[in-house]
Design an enzyme around this catalytic site. Structure first.
Site, PDB file in Angstrom:
ATOM      1  N   SER A  35     -85.128 -28.048  18.020  1.00  0.00           N
ATOM      2  CA  SER A  35     -86.586 -28.024  17.897  1.00  0.00           C
ATOM      3  C   SER A  35     -87.125 -28.908  16.778  1.00  0.00           C
ATOM      4  O   SER A  35     -88.302 -29.252  16.784  1.00  0.00           O
ATOM      5  CB  SER A  35     -87.080 -26.587  17.694  1.00  0.00           C
ATOM      6  OG  SER A  35     -86.369 -25.957  16.648  1.00  0.00           O
ATOM      7  N   GLY A  72     -84.056 -24.559  20.563  1.00  0.00           N
ATOM      8  CA  GLY A  72     -83.009 -23.571  20.737  1.00  0.00           C
ATOM      9  C   GLY A  72     -81.651 -24.154  21.074  1.00  0.00           C
ATOM     10  O   GLY A  72     -80.696 -23.403  21.290  1.00  0.00           O
ATOM     11  N   ASN A 100     -78.696 -23.849  15.224  1.00  0.00           N
ATOM     12  CA  ASN A 100     -78.767 -22.644  16.046  1.00  0.00           C
ATOM     13  C   ASN A 100     -77.410 -21.968  16.188  1.00  0.00           C
ATOM     14  O   ASN A 100     -77.342 -20.754  16.382  1.00  0.00           O
ATOM     15  CB  ASN A 100     -79.351 -22.983  17.414  1.00  0.00           C
ATOM     16  CG  ASN A 100     -80.834 -23.284  17.330  1.00  0.00           C
ATOM     17  OD1 ASN A 100     -81.625 -22.489  16.860  1.00  0.00           O
ATOM     18  ND2 ASN A 100     -81.213 -24.482  17.758  1.00  0.00           N
ATOM     19  N   ASP A 181     -93.741 -19.942  10.407  1.00  0.00           N
ATOM     20  CA  ASP A 181     -92.423 -19.318  10.507  1.00  0.00           C
ATOM     21  C   ASP A 181     -91.500 -19.711   9.348  1.00  0.00           C
ATOM     22  O   ASP A 181     -90.426 -19.142   9.178  1.00  0.00           O
ATOM     23  CB  ASP A 181     -91.754 -19.645  11.846  1.00  0.00           C
ATOM     24  CG  ASP A 181     -91.514 -21.141  12.066  1.00  0.00           C
ATOM     25  OD1 ASP A 181     -91.667 -21.932  11.109  1.00  0.00           O
ATOM     26  OD2 ASP A 181     -91.186 -21.519  13.199  1.00  0.00           O
ATOM     27  N   HIS A 184     -89.969 -24.471  10.716  1.00  0.00           N
ATOM     28  CA  HIS A 184     -90.300 -25.709  11.429  1.00  0.00           C
ATOM     29  C   HIS A 184     -91.351 -26.493  10.648  1.00  0.00           C
ATOM     30  O   HIS A 184     -92.390 -25.937  10.276  1.00  0.00           O
ATOM     31  CB  HIS A 184     -90.821 -25.403  12.826  1.00  0.00           C
ATOM     32  CG  HIS A 184     -89.801 -24.776  13.712  1.00  0.00           C
ATOM     33  ND1 HIS A 184     -89.658 -23.415  13.818  1.00  0.00           N
ATOM     34  CD2 HIS A 184     -88.860 -25.334  14.518  1.00  0.00           C
ATOM     35  CE1 HIS A 184     -88.684 -23.147  14.673  1.00  0.00           C
ATOM     36  NE2 HIS A 184     -88.182 -24.291  15.102  1.00  0.00           N
TER      37      HIS A 184
END
Length: 213
Positions: A35, A72, A100, A181, A184
């Site tokens: 991402s 992801g 991830n 979050d 990011h």
């Protein structure tokens, strides 16, 4: 979700064969990533790939950097779609995977094997690569972190590819440059990433154009 932290080092480079199409047209840079490169919750023009292409063109490089990141994505997923991306005949591939894996607590041995196979496949295809390292989440324990973190510098040395020191250098842990979050980057955060990674990418492109190791 992706992990904020990356681990990095000093670049080296392997010989690559430049095809006639690469010589006569734009150098195509493919990012095999998650991402961060996909531009999670960002407009298309603010994504890493778009900002990198714009910055390289401003430096006089004739390049195309399509958005091929998958939110992801794990190293297993990246390996599974590698041949599909190679069919697009990239001039350079940026490998930005593994965050991830660490976030999900995947066995570091599997992460190492997947990245090793990706870099070996690129070498066999004559495609130069830049590797972005990762660091494991510290809540997984000291031993997991030690083993996971060592994957990237060791594979970069094994395959003789540049290892970018820290993908989120200047961005990680800065709330002004990250989305809510905390993982990011914002468009402004991506701009910082692009500015800092640019010398590594231009060095790689110069060696490709010159046909030097």
């Amino acid at each position: 979700m992706i992990l904020l932290l990356f681990c990095l080092g000093t670049p080296s480079f392997a010989v690559a064969q430049v095809t006639d199409g690469q010589k006569n047209g734009p150098l195509k840079i493919i990012v095999l990533g998650d991402s961060l490169s996909a531009g999670y919750k960002l407009p298309r023009e603010a994504a890493f790939t778009s900002q990198l292409e714009t910055a390289l063109k401003a430096e006089g490089y004739d390049v195309a950097v399509p958005n091929t990141g998958v939110s992801g994505e794990t190293t297993t997923g990246g390996l599974s779609r590698l041949d599909w991306l190679l069919a697009d005949k990239p001039s350079l591939m940026i490998v930005e995977l593994g965050a991830n894996d660490g976030l999900r607590g995947i066995d570091p041995a599997r992460t190492r094997e997947n990245l090793d196979r990706i870099l070996m496949r690129l070498k066999e295809a004559g495609i130069p690569a830049v590797l972005a390292g990762m660091m494991a989440p510290r809540n997984l324990g000291q031993e997991y972190g030690r083993v996971f973190d060592a994957i990237y510098p060791e594979l970069a040395e094994k395959h003789d590819v540049p290892l970018y020191p820290f993908f989120l250098d200047g961005v990680a842990m800065d709330p002004k440059l990250n989305q809510e979050d905390g993982m990011h980057p914002t468009a402004e955060g991506v701009a910082v990433i692009v500015t800092r990674i640019l010398p590594t990418i231009t060095q790689a492109l110069d060696r490709i154009k010159a046909g030097t190791p």
